[in-house]
Design an enzyme around this catalytic site. Structure first.
Site, PDB file in Angstrom:
ATOM      1  NE  ARG A  64      63.565  -6.667 -26.490  1.00  0.00           N
ATOM      2  CZ  ARG A  64      64.175  -7.398 -25.576  1.00  0.00           C
ATOM      3  NH1 ARG A  64      65.436  -7.765 -25.775  1.00  0.00           N
ATOM      4  NH2 ARG A  64      63.547  -7.773 -24.473  1.00  0.00           N
ATOM      5  CD1 TRP A  83      50.110  -8.855 -20.753  1.00  0.00           C
ATOM      6  CD2 TRP A  83      48.346  -7.927 -21.766  1.00  0.00           C
ATOM      7  NE1 TRP A  83      49.344  -8.258 -19.783  1.00  0.00           N
ATOM      8  CE2 TRP A  83      48.245  -7.678 -20.386  1.00  0.00           C
ATOM      9  CE3 TRP A  83      47.337  -7.438 -22.607  1.00  0.00           C
ATOM     10  CZ2 TRP A  83      47.185  -6.968 -19.826  1.00  0.00           C
ATOM     11  CZ3 TRP A  83      46.283  -6.729 -22.049  1.00  0.00           C
ATOM     12  CH2 TRP A  83      46.221  -6.493 -20.678  1.00  0.00           C
ATOM     13  CB  ILE A  84      49.464 -13.910 -26.926  1.00  0.00           C
ATOM     14  CG1 ILE A  84      49.988 -14.433 -25.575  1.00  0.00           C
ATOM     15  CG2 ILE A  84      50.145 -14.596 -28.099  1.00  0.00           C
ATOM     16  CD1 ILE A  84      51.443 -14.126 -25.302  1.00  0.00           C
ATOM     17  CB  THR A  85      50.325  -9.629 -30.964  1.00  0.00           C
ATOM     18  OG1 THR A  85      50.496  -8.503 -30.101  1.00  0.00           O
ATOM     19  CG2 THR A  85      49.873  -9.127 -32.331  1.00  0.00           C
ATOM     20  CD  GLU A 120      54.133 -18.162 -17.743  1.00  0.00           C
ATOM     21  OE1 GLU A 120      54.538 -19.159 -18.351  1.00  0.00           O
ATOM     22  OE2 GLU A 120      54.022 -18.117 -16.502  1.00  0.00           O
ATOM     23  CD  GLU A 122      57.955  -7.657 -28.834  1.00  0.00           C
ATOM     24  OE1 GLU A 122      58.517  -8.506 -28.132  1.00  0.00           O
ATOM     25  OE2 GLU A 122      57.018  -7.919 -29.594  1.00  0.00           O
ATOM     26  CD  GLN A 175      59.217  34.541 -33.211  1.00  0.00           C
ATOM     27  OE1 GLN A 175      59.449  34.448 -32.009  1.00  0.00           O
ATOM     28  NE2 GLN A 175      59.652  35.549 -33.944  1.00  0.00           N
ATOM     29  CG  LEU A 191      58.663 -15.076 -23.331  1.00  0.00           C
ATOM     30  CD1 LEU A 191      59.287 -16.404 -22.929  1.00  0.00           C
ATOM     31  CD2 LEU A 191      59.716 -14.135 -23.939  1.00  0.00           C
ATOM     32  CB  THR A 202      59.566  -2.139 -19.649  1.00  0.00           C
ATOM     33  OG1 THR A 202      60.694  -2.513 -18.840  1.00  0.00           O
ATOM     34  CG2 THR A 202      58.432  -3.132 -19.431  1.00  0.00           C
TER      35      THR A 202
END
Length: 390
Positions: A249, A168-170, A139, A369, A285, A137, A371
């Site tokens: 998401r 950025w395609i996993t 680009e 997924e 503490q 999806l 920002t």
């Protein structure tokens, strides 16, 4: 050393889960800790991952497309799927990304929008991890505004010709099938693209400082010819990809809090054993204040994820609710990772401990997924009735 109470007991988390959900969670946790955790720091350092081998093992575990019905998918609840994401991301965000892209993006798109032939061809193999999927999806110039995508598909007789670039395609470079979204004369359509189709290539993206134990690629489509049967027949427009993104998401709502939990548990363990000025760091503490504040956020993140899981299992969840969970849990997870790093001091920047790795990974999770800004505006529109995206 005084006895310590685990986070799950502090919030009585198990009381909110069914015995089956606890069993699924524990099974995935055991697999992740025994199979992945011993190796993941090395994979991160060397920027590699045995994706195909892992996919088959994860398929055997039943977590690929586990929330889908039929076609050899496990048909588990959304909450059970979320718990699996939580345990996988507690080890590394890259592993959860592999599972999320496979099941919630590629498989879900085919399952929800595909033809019976597409489902029969791909889903059983993908559920078994014998075929890996990716989702095209984003680009180079269009991330938060997918409506502006330039990838296009034109009819040529009974065929389609696809041209364009995705970024950025996993899973891209190891995928057997890509679900690619493109502009057509009919609006945005999805296409099931076997990656051995002439004109398709997926060069891997290198020099990442985040999600290094994950395959990230470009997708390049140069006159890729597909038959008419390649189009996803049941959807036109952005509803197709955005519905799939909602599924991914949802998994992140759980996954991010798993990374935060792992950081917190690491920091507590370290503080109990590290001596500073002749007593454990945990006895000061300031350290306890940090731990207490982080425990509140990690516990609340679990409660929010579980609540959204129940809403989704009833079929009532809205995109705004998913955005609320993603925005809160990822944002808090990054804050927890950074605070835990301060407890570990200089040791916190090494891969001997998982904290800096989680922190680096979560920088990507914050962005993909949707920002944080997109989710803020989604929530803002739900509360005010005014769209402020433009």
């Amino acid at each position: 050393m005084s006895s310590a109470q685990p986070l799950s007991q502090l919030f009585a988390l198990d009381s909110l889960l069914t015995p089956e959900e606890i069993e699924i969670r524990d099974t995935v946790r055991k697999f992740a800790n025994e199979r992945i955790r011993p190796h993941v720091a090395t994979w991160f350092e060397e920027a590699r991952i045995p994706a195909r081998e892992l996919a088959q093992e994860l398929g055997g575990l039943g977590v690929l497309g586990m929330h889908l019905d039929g076609y050899d998918c496990a048909g588990m609840s959304a909450t059970a799927y979320g718990l699996a994401c939580l345990e996988l991301e507690a080890v590394d965000s890259g592993i959860r990304s592999l599972v999320s892209v496979q099941g919630s993006l590629a498989m879900f798109s085919i399952h929800h929008w595909g033809s019976e032939e597409q489902k029969q061809e791909w889903l059983p193999r993908m559920a078994a991890g014998q075929a890996i999927g990716c989702f095209g999806l984003t680009e180079p110039d269009f991330g938060s505004n997918p409506a502006g995508m330039r990838t296009n598909a034109k009819r040529d007789g009974d065929d389609w010709i696809l041209n364009g670039t995705k970024m950025w395609i996993t899973n891209g470079s190891v995928a057997d099938v890509a679900v690619v979204w493109a502009q057509t004369d009919e609006g945005i359509r999805g296409f099931v693209v076997p990656t051995d189709t002439p004109g398709f290539s997926a060069p891997e993206i290198h020099s990442k400082m985040s999600l290094r134990a994950s395959v990230t690629s470009e997708l390049v489509l140069e006159d890729v010819r597909l038959p008419g049967s390649a189009v996803l027949p049941k959807v036109t427009g952005l509803r197709g990809p955005l519905t799939s993104l909602g599924e991914a998401r949802f998994g992140i709502v759980f996954g991010a809090i798993g990374a935060a939990r792992d950081c917190l548990e690491t920091a507590i363990d370290y503080a109990q054993s590290r001596e500073v000025f002749d007593k454990p760091l945990a006895g000061y503490q300031l350290t306890q204040a940090k731990i207490a504040d982080m425990a509140l956020e990690v516990g609340k993140g679990h409660l929010l994820a579980y609540h959204l899981g129940r809403i989704k299992d009833r079929g009532e969840i809205t995109p705004e609710q998913v955005s609320t969970g993603k925005l809160n849990n990822v944002r808090e997870a990054i804050a927890v990772a950074r605070e835990c790093r301060t407890i570990l001091g200089a040791n916190g920047i090494t891969l001997e401990y998982p904290v800096i790795r989680h922190a680096n990974n979560l920088e990507s999770v914050l962005t993909y997924e949707g920002t944080s800004e997109v989710h803020q505006l989604t929530i803002g529109k739900a509360l005010t009735g005014e769209a402020a995206f433009r």
